[in-house]
Enzyme design. Structure first.
Site, PDB file in Angstrom:
ATOM      1  N   VAL A  82      35.605  47.227  43.165  1.00 51.06           N
ATOM      2  CA  VAL A  82      36.344  45.982  43.344  1.00 51.06           C
ATOM      3  C   VAL A  82      37.827  46.294  43.515  1.00 51.06           C
ATOM      4  O   VAL A  82      38.424  47.003  42.695  1.00 51.06           O
ATOM      5  CB  VAL A  82      36.144  45.047  42.138  1.00 51.06           C
ATOM      6  CG1 VAL A  82      36.953  43.764  42.311  1.00 51.06           C
ATOM      7  CG2 VAL A  82      34.660  44.733  41.938  1.00 51.06           C
ATOM      8  N   SER A  83      38.417  45.783  44.569  1.00 46.60           N
ATOM      9  CA  SER A  83      39.846  46.012  44.808  1.00 46.60           C
ATOM     10  C   SER A  83      40.435  44.898  45.656  1.00 46.60           C
ATOM     11  O   SER A  83      39.719  44.254  46.437  1.00 46.60           O
ATOM     12  CB  SER A  83      40.079  47.361  45.510  1.00 46.60           C
ATOM     13  OG  SER A  83      39.686  47.294  46.873  1.00 46.60           O
ATOM     14  N   VAL A  84      41.735  44.670  45.478  1.00 44.31           N
ATOM     15  CA  VAL A  84      42.500  43.771  46.336  1.00 44.31           C
ATOM     16  C   VAL A  84      43.797  44.492  46.699  1.00 44.31           C
ATOM     17  O   VAL A  84      44.456  45.057  45.820  1.00 44.31           O
ATOM     18  CB  VAL A  84      42.820  42.433  45.639  1.00 44.31           C
ATOM     19  CG1 VAL A  84      43.686  41.551  46.539  1.00 44.31           C
ATOM     20  CG2 VAL A  84      41.539  41.703  45.255  1.00 44.31           C
ATOM     21  N   ARG A  90      47.022  37.454  44.277  1.00 39.04           N
ATOM     22  CA  ARG A  90      47.336  36.066  43.906  1.00 39.04           C
ATOM     23  C   ARG A  90      47.119  35.086  45.063  1.00 39.04           C
ATOM     24  O   ARG A  90      47.820  34.090  45.175  1.00 39.04           O
ATOM     25  CB  ARG A  90      48.770  35.955  43.375  1.00 39.04           C
ATOM     26  CG  ARG A  90      49.062  36.883  42.212  1.00 39.04           C
ATOM     27  CD  ARG A  90      50.422  36.626  41.590  1.00 39.04           C
ATOM     28  NE  ARG A  90      50.741  37.648  40.612  1.00 39.04           N
ATOM     29  CZ  ARG A  90      50.272  37.715  39.364  1.00 39.04           C
ATOM     30  NH1 ARG A  90      49.429  36.786  38.954  1.00 39.04           N
ATOM     31  NH2 ARG A  90      50.626  38.679  38.548  1.00 39.04           N
ATOM     32  N   GLY A  92      43.685  34.343  45.845  1.00 32.53           N
ATOM     33  CA  GLY A  92      42.306  33.915  45.690  1.00 32.53           C
ATOM     34  C   GLY A  92      41.273  34.874  46.244  1.00 32.53           C
ATOM     35  O   GLY A  92      40.081  34.536  46.291  1.00 32.53           O
ATOM     36  N   VAL A  93      41.706  36.082  46.660  1.00 29.68           N
ATOM     37  CA  VAL A  93      40.761  37.035  47.244  1.00 29.68           C
ATOM     38  C   VAL A  93      39.735  37.486  46.208  1.00 29.68           C
ATOM     39  O   VAL A  93      38.524  37.474  46.465  1.00 29.68           O
ATOM     40  CB  VAL A  93      41.512  38.243  47.843  1.00 29.68           C
ATOM     41  CG1 VAL A  93      40.519  39.330  48.283  1.00 29.68           C
ATOM     42  CG2 VAL A  93      42.380  37.809  49.019  1.00 29.68           C
ATOM     43  N   SER A 118      38.554  48.821  34.967  1.00 26.95           N
ATOM     44  CA  SER A 118      39.795  49.586  34.922  1.00 26.95           C
ATOM     45  C   SER A 118      40.861  48.822  34.150  1.00 26.95           C
ATOM     46  O   SER A 118      41.680  49.405  33.440  1.00 26.95           O
ATOM     47  CB  SER A 118      40.285  49.883  36.341  1.00 26.95           C
ATOM     48  OG  SER A 118      40.408  48.680  37.091  1.00 26.95           O
ATOM     49  N   GLU A 119      40.846  47.487  34.262  1.00 26.07           N
ATOM     50  CA  GLU A 119      41.739  46.612  33.505  1.00 26.07           C
ATOM     51  C   GLU A 119      40.903  45.466  32.942  1.00 26.07           C
ATOM     52  O   GLU A 119      40.627  44.488  33.643  1.00 26.07           O
ATOM     53  CB  GLU A 119      42.860  46.074  34.389  1.00 26.07           C
ATOM     54  CG  GLU A 119      43.818  47.147  34.904  1.00 26.07           C
ATOM     55  CD  GLU A 119      44.953  46.552  35.711  1.00 26.07           C
ATOM     56  OE1 GLU A 119      45.953  46.131  35.099  1.00 26.07           O
ATOM     57  OE2 GLU A 119      44.834  46.508  36.950  1.00 26.07           O
ATOM     58  N   TYR A 123      38.672  40.607  34.000  1.00 23.22           N
ATOM     59  CA  TYR A 123      37.313  40.099  34.191  1.00 23.22           C
ATOM     60  C   TYR A 123      36.876  39.071  33.162  1.00 23.22           C
ATOM     61  O   TYR A 123      35.842  38.414  33.344  1.00 23.22           O
ATOM     62  CB  TYR A 123      36.337  41.275  34.235  1.00 23.22           C
ATOM     63  CG  TYR A 123      36.566  42.127  35.463  1.00 23.22           C
ATOM     64  CD1 TYR A 123      36.067  41.729  36.698  1.00 23.22           C
ATOM     65  CD2 TYR A 123      37.321  43.286  35.392  1.00 23.22           C
ATOM     66  CE1 TYR A 123      36.306  42.477  37.837  1.00 23.22           C
ATOM     67  CE2 TYR A 123      37.569  44.048  36.528  1.00 23.22           C
ATOM     68  CZ  TYR A 123      37.060  43.641  37.755  1.00 23.22           C
ATOM     69  OH  TYR A 123      37.313  44.378  38.878  1.00 23.22           O
ATOM     70  N   PHE A 409      29.572  53.598  36.913  1.00 25.69           N
ATOM     71  CA  PHE A 409      28.994  53.321  38.220  1.00 25.69           C
ATOM     72  C   PHE A 409      30.041  52.659  39.113  1.00 25.69           C
ATOM     73  O   PHE A 409      31.081  52.240  38.656  1.00 25.69           O
ATOM     74  CB  PHE A 409      27.750  52.428  38.118  1.00 25.69           C
ATOM     75  CG  PHE A 409      27.913  51.222  37.247  1.00 25.69           C
ATOM     76  CD1 PHE A 409      28.445  50.044  37.766  1.00 25.69           C
ATOM     77  CD2 PHE A 409      27.543  51.256  35.902  1.00 25.69           C
ATOM     78  CE1 PHE A 409      28.593  48.927  36.961  1.00 25.69           C
ATOM     79  CE2 PHE A 409      27.686  50.138  35.084  1.00 25.69           C
ATOM     80  CZ  PHE A 409      28.219  48.982  35.622  1.00 25.69           C
TER      81      PHE A 409
END
Length: 409
Positions: A82-84, A90, A92-93, A118-119, A123, A409
């Protein structure tokens, strides 16, 4: 800004993977790592968000089975990758990807989504609650004697090539999957992660090594490790870095640790991931000579609350009505009656008065038995609506063994 969210196409993977790595610092991945990532990618479960020709968001999921209290294997989505991109934060992606992904998980009939974070703060707002911890441990093997149990001398140890021994190690791992909540049943290909040995990742250690433990000709355990050599004026003081230790019984487990403690030219053993109730601290004579630390590992998100709570068994009989809040997946909102014991459980909608109130995040934290409802209540995250309901339910939700995620994973 106009963006498009779509399922990943085969021809988009290289760009998608590059943007994923860029979001995590832009480290150059080895050809081996990239090949494994591509082989394991489930394209129909992978998402990309595109701004024109630019990939600005990534998310994926892997199909696993997850052991829950009672030993059942529940199908889950292992959320990952998962990445943006910083240019599109900020906007909404991430929310769009999470919403699409959880709807897809529900459609597939998987009651749970799980991830490593990771953070972690990211979540919680999507309903993921920490459900298991990792214990890391460093042992001073100069001052502490090797573990001894009656029978360890009857365990034979055999050095093996890590790749050549994969089938034997996987057979041991598969037998252990039902024994502890949080363990993953894996699709073929995942066994390669455990023996990946990229020189650039060794951080001063040597090659990956493997030892098999045998009793009467049967492989009953294994250890994978590497040695990081070091010397000072007093002589050798290397470190044994343990990657995995798995064993089918306590005697084999102790024999493997005795071997790891006794490797020549070393003075310490490091292991980064063990269950919080692991036997190792009890196999050493003095815990004060060990450095022990904890951190979150597995996060659990009930996608279908009723199915998730009904999938496990309970230590003591339980019959409680839960008021569940879930702003992100509204189909979980409302009151659920959970009835169960050590033989099984049901969890269905009800109009009866609620006895405990909590969010779906707390359901995820308590589901594997790693965090008690009473501890969550002490933090203000569970409310008791009927006197006595909290203590009874908290005992029932417990697990005889702590949940543990054996690998990421």
């Amino acid at each position: 800004m106009t963006t498009e969210l779509r399922v990943l196409r085969d021809e988009e993977w290289d760009v998608w993977s590059d943007r994923l790595d860029l979001a995590f610092g832009g480290l150059v991945r080895s050809a081996e790592k990239l090949a494994i990532r591509r082989d394991l990618t489930e394209f129909d479960r992978s998402l990309g968000v595109w701004d024109g020709s630019e990939c600005v968001g990534t998310a994926g999921a892997f199909s696993f089975g997850l052991t829950v209290p009672g030993g059942a294997e529940v199908p889950v989505a292992g959320v990952s990758m998962v990445s943006v991109q910083p240019t599109h934060r900020r906007r909404g992606v991430l929310r769009a990807m999470m919403r699409h992904q959880l709807a897809d998980v529900r459609e597939r009939g998987e009651p749970l989504a799980v991830l490593t974070a990771s953070e972690p703060a990211i979540y919680g707002r999507f309903g993921y609650g920490v459900a298991a911890l990792d214990m890391r441990m460093t042992v001073d093997t100069v001052r502490l004697a090797a573990p001894e149990l009656p029978g360890v001398d009857g365990v034979g140890l055999r050095a093996a090539d890590p790749v050549a021994a994969l089938a034997e190690c996987e057979a041991v791992y598969a037998r252990l999957v039902p024994t502890r909540p949080g363990r993953l049943a894996r699709r073929p290909g995942w066994e390669r992660i455990g023996v990946r040995d990229v020189p650039a990742d060794r951080d001063g250690a040597g090659v990956l090594q493997c030892v098999l433990a045998e009793v009467d000709g049967e492989v009953r355990g294994y250890a994978r490790f590497a040695v990081a050599p070091e010397w000072d004026a007093a002589g050798p003081r290397g470190t044994v870095r343990v990657r995995q230790v798995e064993a089918l019984d306590p005697v084999v487990y102790a024999a493997l640790w005795r071997f790891l403690f006794g490797i020549d030219l070393t003075s310490s053993v490091e292991v980064a991931s063990r269950p919080v109730d692991d036997a190792l601290p009890h196999l050493v004579a003095d815990m004060r000579r060990c450095e022990i630390g904890l951190r979150e590992s597995l996060f659990v998100r009930p996608v279908e609350v009723g199915a998730a709570l009904a999938a496990r068994t309970y230590r003591t009989p339980v019959d409680v009505v839960l008021q569940v809040a879930d702003g992100f997946c509204p189909w979980n909102e409302g009151r659920w009656r959970l009835s169960g014991d050590a033989a099984g459980a049901t969890c269905t909608r009800t109009s009866e008065p609620a006895e405990l109130a909590l969010s779906v995040r707390e359901v995820g934290s308590a589901l594997l038995g790693g965090f008690s409802l009473t501890s969550l209540a002490a933090a203000g995250r569970v409310r008791e609506l009927r006197p006595g309901a909290l203590a009874a339910a908290s005992v029932a939700f417990g697990s005889d063994v702590a949940p543990w995620l054996p690998h990421g994973f």
